[in-house]
Motif scaffolding. Structure first.
Motif, PDB file in Angstrom:
ATOM      1  N   TRP A  25       0.829  -1.200   0.000  1.00 58.19           N
ATOM      2  CA  TRP A  25       0.000   0.000   0.000  1.00 58.19           C
ATOM      3  C   TRP A  25       0.869   1.257   0.000  1.00 58.19           C
ATOM      4  O   TRP A  25       1.963   1.268   0.565  1.00 58.19           O
ATOM      5  N   THR A  26       0.358   2.313  -0.601  1.00 57.26           N
ATOM      6  CA  THR A  26       0.926   3.642  -0.418  1.00 57.26           C
ATOM      7  C   THR A  26       0.133   4.301   0.693  1.00 57.26           C
ATOM      8  O   THR A  26      -1.091   4.421   0.614  1.00 57.26           O
ATOM      9  N   PHE A  27       0.817   4.697   1.752  1.00 57.14           N
ATOM     10  CA  PHE A  27       0.152   5.204   2.948  1.00 57.14           C
ATOM     11  C   PHE A  27       0.593   6.644   3.187  1.00 57.14           C
ATOM     12  O   PHE A  27       1.753   6.913   3.476  1.00 57.14           O
ATOM     13  N   ASP A  28      -0.330   7.568   3.054  1.00 55.79           N
ATOM     14  CA  ASP A  28      -0.040   8.990   3.232  1.00 55.79           C
ATOM     15  C   ASP A  28      -0.687   9.471   4.523  1.00 55.79           C
ATOM     16  O   ASP A  28      -1.915   9.551   4.619  1.00 55.79           O
ATOM     17  N   ALA A  29       0.144   9.793   5.514  1.00 57.57           N
ATOM     18  CA  ALA A  29      -0.358  10.274   6.800  1.00 57.57           C
ATOM     19  C   ALA A  29       0.047  11.727   7.006  1.00 57.57           C
ATOM     20  O   ALA A  29       1.194  12.106   6.764  1.00 57.57           O
ATOM     21  N   THR A  30      -0.908  12.536   7.450  1.00 57.92           N
ATOM     22  CA  THR A  30      -0.654  13.924   7.803  1.00 57.92           C
ATOM     23  C   THR A  30      -0.969  14.099   9.272  1.00 57.92           C
ATOM     24  O   THR A  30      -2.035  13.687   9.743  1.00 57.92           O
ATOM     25  N   TYR A  31      -0.038  14.704  10.021  1.00 58.79           N
ATOM     26  CA  TYR A  31      -0.192  14.868  11.458  1.00 58.79           C
ATOM     27  C   TYR A  31      -0.487  16.333  11.786  1.00 58.79           C
ATOM     28  O   TYR A  31       0.212  17.226  11.333  1.00 58.79           O
ATOM     29  N   VAL A  32      -1.538  16.555  12.572  1.00 58.69           N
ATOM     30  CA  VAL A  32      -1.985  17.906  12.898  1.00 58.69           C
ATOM     31  C   VAL A  32      -2.359  17.976  14.379  1.00 58.69           C
ATOM     32  O   VAL A  32      -2.478  16.959  15.057  1.00 58.69           O
TER      33      VAL A  32
END
Length: 280
Positions: free
Chosen positions: A52-59
């Motif tokens: 999988w391509t896993f794109d995580a953004t942390y905010v």
């Protein structure tokens, strides 16, 4: 860290290029603190090993993760409990839904100045979370302890200081962002807070003045959320996400974090709990 306004532009750009429709790509927006971020990084390694391509953004924001999922910039988010989600949906005319539980956290009332709730003086300042879904939790505990009386017909996630019917000690309530409890803790008589946030400033659960029961805490278990129909429309993504987040590696991480303060809620029935929350 990129602002969400910039991220929104990036999301729109990738959508126009057709990348968002990639069946092997998962996009998630996550709150930036350890019980969310570290398990997400474990899940990322597992998912990428599975292709999988896993794109995580942390905010740190607790508003835009829901709007960002609703408008399609992200598939899922991981930052909130189901009572907060229900209230957010109602307040913003959305219909996001939880897709699986992650963890439960004990929450209670703590004090740096007093050894018991009975010691709170007249006019004591008590800090409560400003958001509606968590505000009532502290109010309910104070009522259970006999310090105030409340409208018992109101569900806990809808309780506010307006529902206090008797306040014989003239307690003063200070509403703060839930993440600021650690900062205000030394300056007020008592705070309602999540045990993990207090533990981060070395205030442990054995110092609590009154704690929620397991039954009281369930409507506030933390969950991964998505747009309605995500599980049915994206079953492969859903199963991959759930498997990675509910992996033995993630369970072990929670077991070690703050000496196992947080309890994995992997086996809790999300649909039954969500139905119960919405009945209120």
């Amino acid at each position: 860290m990129l602002g969400l306004g910039v991220l929104a532009g990036v999301g729109s750009l990738t959508a126009s290029c057709g990348l968002v429709g990639d069946d092997r790509r998962i996009r998630i927006i996550v709150t930036e603190n350890a019980p969310f971020q570290e398990p997400t990084q474990i899940a990322e390694r597992i998912l990428e090993d599975e292709g999988w391509t896993f794109d995580a953004t942390y905010v740190t924001d607790i508003i835009q993760p829901n709007t960002a999922v609703d408008n399609g910039e992200y598939d899922v988010n991981f930052f909130q409990n189901i009572s907060y989600l229900r209230q957010f949906n109602e307040d913003n005319d959305l219909d996001l839904e939880p897709i699986f539980f992650m963890f439960e956290q004990p929450s209670g009332i703590y004090s740096s100045q007093h050894h018991s709730l009975e010691d709170l003086p007249d006019g004591a300042q008590v800090a409560l979370p400003v958001d509606t879904a968590n505000n009532g939790r502290g109010i309910r505990l104070l009522a259970r302890a006999g310090l105030i009386e409340i409208d018992e017909s109101k569900w806990v996630a809808e309780l506010s200081t307006r529902d206090i019917t008797s306040n014989p000690r003239d307690l003063e309530f200070v509403e703060v962002d839930q993440q600021s409890v650690g900062q205000i803790y030394p300056d007020v008589d008592a705070v309602f807070g999540f045990a993990r946030l207090l533990a981060e400033i070395d205030v442990m659960p054995d110092e609590v003045l009154i704690m929620e029961t397991e039954e009281e805490a369930l409507p506030f278990a933390l969950t991964v959320c998505a747009r309605p129909g995500f599980r049915e429309e994206e079953p492969e993504k859903y199963e991959a996400l759930k498997s990675a987040y509910h992996s033995d590696e993630v369970r072990e991480w929670y077991g070690e974090y703050l000496d196992g303060l947080l309890t994995p809620a992997f086996d809790r029935d999300i649909d039954s709990a969500w139905e119960d929350v919405n009945e209120h």
